[in-house]
Design an enzyme around this catalytic site. Structure first.
Site, PDB file in Angstrom:
ATOM      1  N   ASP A   1      14.283  -3.376  -4.967  1.00 37.96           N
ATOM      2  CA  ASP A   1      12.973  -3.158  -4.357  1.00 37.96           C
ATOM      3  C   ASP A   1      12.880  -3.941  -3.040  1.00 37.96           C
ATOM      4  OD1 ASP A   1       9.971  -2.774  -4.189  1.00 37.96           O
ATOM      5  OD2 ASP A   1      10.286  -2.030  -6.222  1.00 37.96           O
TER       6      ASP A   1
ATOM      7  N   HIS B   1       5.503  -5.070  -2.886  1.00 35.75           N
ATOM      8  CA  HIS B   1       5.898  -4.039  -3.850  1.00 35.75           C
ATOM      9  C   HIS B   1       6.903  -4.586  -4.869  1.00 35.75           C
ATOM     10  CE1 HIS B   1       7.708  -0.152  -5.176  1.00 35.75           C
ATOM     11  NE2 HIS B   1       6.535   0.361  -4.864  1.00 35.75           N
TER      12      HIS B   1
ATOM     13  N   SER C   1       5.703   3.950  -9.103  1.00 32.11           N
ATOM     14  CA  SER C   1       6.361   2.658  -8.886  1.00 32.11           C
ATOM     15  C   SER C   1       5.929   1.637  -9.925  1.00 32.11           C
ATOM     16  CB  SER C   1       6.013   2.104  -7.500  1.00 32.11           C
ATOM     17  OG  SER C   1       6.819   2.651  -6.501  1.00 32.11           O
TER      18      SER C   1
END
Length: 771
Positions: free
Chosen positions: A141, A219, A556
């Site tokens: 990520d 994220h 996600s």
């Protein structure tokens, strides 16, 4: 007429310009490509890769003989700057499986775990105490914020001795940032590994000194803590969603691989991260990224599919988000059968912001806003189309298009805008309203209102069409309409839940409909987890410090829920293969909501298995599935045969002397020993199809399972035999399912086969497309 001398002079000048132009075109026409060469069998890959590059790059451009990435652990290959011609030449080499452009993949961007435990109907504390701390989850990520309390290693034992990974230092990341929870951290840049042949013949690895595993997006920190974050009491997002934040497997270790930035992730870098993660010793890889459904490629030109195949070869489970291109059909990505593909759902929590009109009427909208307005602070209320800038179509102002509003007319007012053009996002509409000095924004939007938008301190609320019509009716009924948008409040016990998120990508798979995708569904709407402290003053409520947590939505967020659940199951069953864990999660999934009714999509319609896969995961139920479907590497090689790949290609991928069966056909894909069944075409001359499945008993030694069928009207489904008898654990049994569509309605029909021994219910869902 030109003289001969002048003509020759002009010709010479023209040739110089033509030569320079050709050179410029040559220089400009190179772009990054990935060269995939199958399974790794021997050492010395670097030198061979450089020699291969030298064979296609002209000698006068030898400075381009350089590897951007080199893959040499679980599989072999490299990425480099190539012209289209050079890429074509390389694709013809016997040892090359595929050559494809280095595309940019996109990021597919706590109460969720309590909700999953509650939905299972099983007491969780005793079961969760059994969890081992030896499971390692690799997160590919945007990096990690190591100071987050979610990555505390308090109470954790020694790092497993099999771990071979490293904690890379960077300009703002030290080895001391890793601990017994966060045991590894790597980072990559677009040329993280540039291997060139220096004069002394050795190889030098150059690393960008300004790189770092630190997350600058948020994220990666969010996904990492969702999968395996430590328990953090009194966590909240500025007071909202307050409670204990924890990952799906708090006892598991984390290793992060920073392969992405805000702009996305290079395919070559993602492949490098997968290769490293496999070699480092992770058990599960969580990947919340993928390509757009509009540009899905062949399995052997898909970097995630390639890396995941070799991960499965090494016993590593790969979990991927299915994408955010829903609710249209054929939008699911990361759909290779060796990948566990995840859809997104809501949980039983919502965030509501009340709108109070000047006539006293109140409406509940969805939003996450921290406005400091109260009921006594009403503002003039106006429709966006009524404050359109000069020469701007009303339709654009109604949608809050950039540049569509007259700031002098909109200033100090609360705007009402619609969302008839999805190209203008909610964030853009909010910025447009702020830019016009409006006091707030009411957005009328049927589709997205199920996913609360975080507007920071700006007053914002999102309502459905019926409520929007009532607000517009009020505006037109009085000379001085007014309203106030109140701060958001958390609503617990929201019903119905779970619901398939509108954005969640749907099946069937675009590359093959003979594998039912997505596989399962997990929470992906308004998920609170660790994040980076926001540096944007507009995101931080007045008088508050930046939060260590954030609320995000997307597949996600669903993906690490499943990765965490997989780690939880593996901690209890360390001998289980990746496909056995997947099977346990799929066959025990839940297909009813908290009202006891069938799960629905965001539209209110009953969800199909192309919407939600086998259903919502139930990690506690998955600990004891009774039977499992094991899909081996050999099965996947047969899948590649059936799909149409040639023997030579498959041998390179497998690294063995494997040969395809003589009867290989796409129809046989449905026969793959998968925990669900999909028949892409049934009808015409062939109205019947029989598929075979083999199950392994992981429950009590002596047990008898009986099959029950739930099939759509007109589709006859017969199971043979109808009873499976087991006399020992790990015993296998095979059965056949016959589908007869003579009297079935056209289109996809959905149903299930459930094997039960009285204590376990093993449900296998199916989709049959009647032509």
């Amino acid at each position: 007429m030109l003289s001969s001398a002048m003509a020759k002079s002009l010709q010479f000048v023209f040739l110089i310009f033509a030569s320079l132009s050709a050179c410029a075109i040559s220089k400009q026409s190179t772009e990054p490509y990935v060269v995939y060469m199958g399974s790794r069998l021997q050492d010395g890959d670097h030198e061979a890769h450089l020699q291969m590059l030298s064979s296609v790059i002209p000698s006068e451009e030898k400075e381009r003989v350089s590897l951007m990435q080199s893959y040499h652990h679980a599989f072999k290959g490299f990425s480099a700057m190539l012209t289209e011609k050079e890429a074509t030449l390389l694709s013809g080499y016997d040892e090359v499986v595929s050559v494809f452009p280095d595309r940019i993949l996109q990021l597919h961007t706590t109460r969720s775990w309590d909700f999953l435990d509650a939905e299972s109907g099983i007491g969780s504390q005793r079961l969760r105490r059994k969890a081992s701390s030896d499971v390692i989850i690799g997160i590919i990520d945007t990096g990690v914020w190591p100071e987050s309390p979610s990555f505390s290693d308090a109470g954790m034992g020694r790092i497993p001795s099999r771990w071979k990974g490293i904690c890379m230092e960077g300009s703002d990341f030290k080895k001391s940032n890793c601990n017994r929870k966060l045991i590894g951290a790597r980072y990559y840049t677009s040329q993280a590994e540039s291997i060139q042949p220096p004069s002394n013949g050795s190889h030098v690895v150059k690393v960008d000194a300004f790189g770092s595993p630190r997350d600058s997006v948020g994220h990666g920190t969010h996904t990492s803590s969702t999968a395996a974050g430590s328990m953090v009491p009194n966590a909240s997002y500025y007071g909202l969603a307050q409670g204990v934040a924890k990952g799906g497997s708090p006892s598991s270790r984390l290793a992060v691989y920073k392969a992405c930035s805000l702009g996305g992730c290079a395919s070559s870098t993602v492949m490098k991260a997968i290769d490293d993660a496999i070699n480092d010793g992770v058990d599960i890889i969580s990947i919340s990224i993928g390509m757009s459904s509009a540009f899905q490629s062949d399995f052997l030109s898909d970097p995630i599919a390639i890396g995941a195949f070799h991960a499965h070869q090494r016993g590593v489970m790969v979990v991927c988000s299915g994408g955010n291109d829903g609710p249209d059909l054929y939008t699911v990505v990361n759909s290779a059968p060796w990948i566990l593909t995840v859809a997104a759902s809501s949980i039983d929590r919502n965030f509501q912001s009340t709108i109070v009109l000047g006539n006293g009427n109140m409406f509940k909208g969805t939003a996450i806003n921290f406005s400091n307005l109260n009921r006594s602070e009403s503002c003039p209320l106006v429709f966006g189309g009524a404050v359109a800038a000069e020469s701007t179509p009303i339709s654009e102002a109604s949608n809050c298009y950039p540049g569509s509003l007259d700031a002098d007319k909109a200033a100090g007012k609360i705007l009402v805008c619609v969302d008839t053009d999805p190209s203008v996002t909610r964030r853009i509409k909010k910025l447009v309203a702020e830019g016009a000095r409006a006091k707030g924004l009411i957005l009328v939007d049927e589709a997205e209102r199920g996913v609360p938008f975080d507007s920071g301190s700006f007053p914002f609320s999102e309502v459905e069409s019926d409520v929007g019509a009532q607000i517009l009716k009020y505006i037109n009924s009085t000379k001085k309409p007014s309203a106030v948008i109140l701060p958001a409040e958390e609503v617990k016990g929201f019903k119905p839940a779970p619901v398939v998120a509108y954005f969640s990508a749907r099946g069937p798979g675009g590359l093959t409909e003979a594998i039912l995708k997505p596989d399962v569904m997990a929470p992906g709407v308004s998920i609170i987890a660790a994040s980076i402290p926001s540096s944007d003053s507009g995101d931080v409520p007045v008088g508050k410090k930046p939060s260590n947590f954030a609320i995000r939505s997307g597949t996600s967020m669903a993906c690490p829920h499943v990765a965490g659940a997989g780690a939880f199951v593996k901690s209890a069953h360390p001998r289980w293969s990746p496909s056995m864990i997947r099977s346990a999660l799929m066959t025990t999934a839940i297909i009813t909501n908290n009202l006891g009714k069938p799960l629905t999509s965001n539209s209110g319609a009953i969800a199909s298995f192309h919407d939600m896969g086998a259903g919502e995961i139930s990690p506690l139920r998955a600990l004891s599935p009774g039977l499992v479907y094991e899909t081996t590497t050999q099965d996947y090689l047969h899948f590649l045969c059936y799909y149409g790949y040639k023997n030579q290609i498959i041998r390179s991928i497998a690294g063995t002397s494997f040969s395809c069966p003589s009867n290989a056909s796409p129809d046989l894909i449905s026969n793959l020993n998968y925990p669900s069944t999909s028949i892409a075409k049934l009808g015409g001359k062939q109205t019947e199809r029989t598929v075979s499945r083999t199950v392994t008993n992981v429950g009590p030694p002596n047990s008898t399972y009986t099959a029950t069928v739930d099939a759509p009207s007109g589709l006859i489904v017969k199971v043979s035999p109808e009873r499976l008898v087991f006399t020992k654990r790990w015993m296998k049994a095979t059965y056949q399912v016959n589908f007869d569509a003579k009297n079935a309605s056209k289109g996809y029909g959905y149903g299930s086969i459930t094997w039960s021994d009285g204590a376990h219910s093993v449900r296998t869902v199916f989709a049959v497309n009647v032509m």
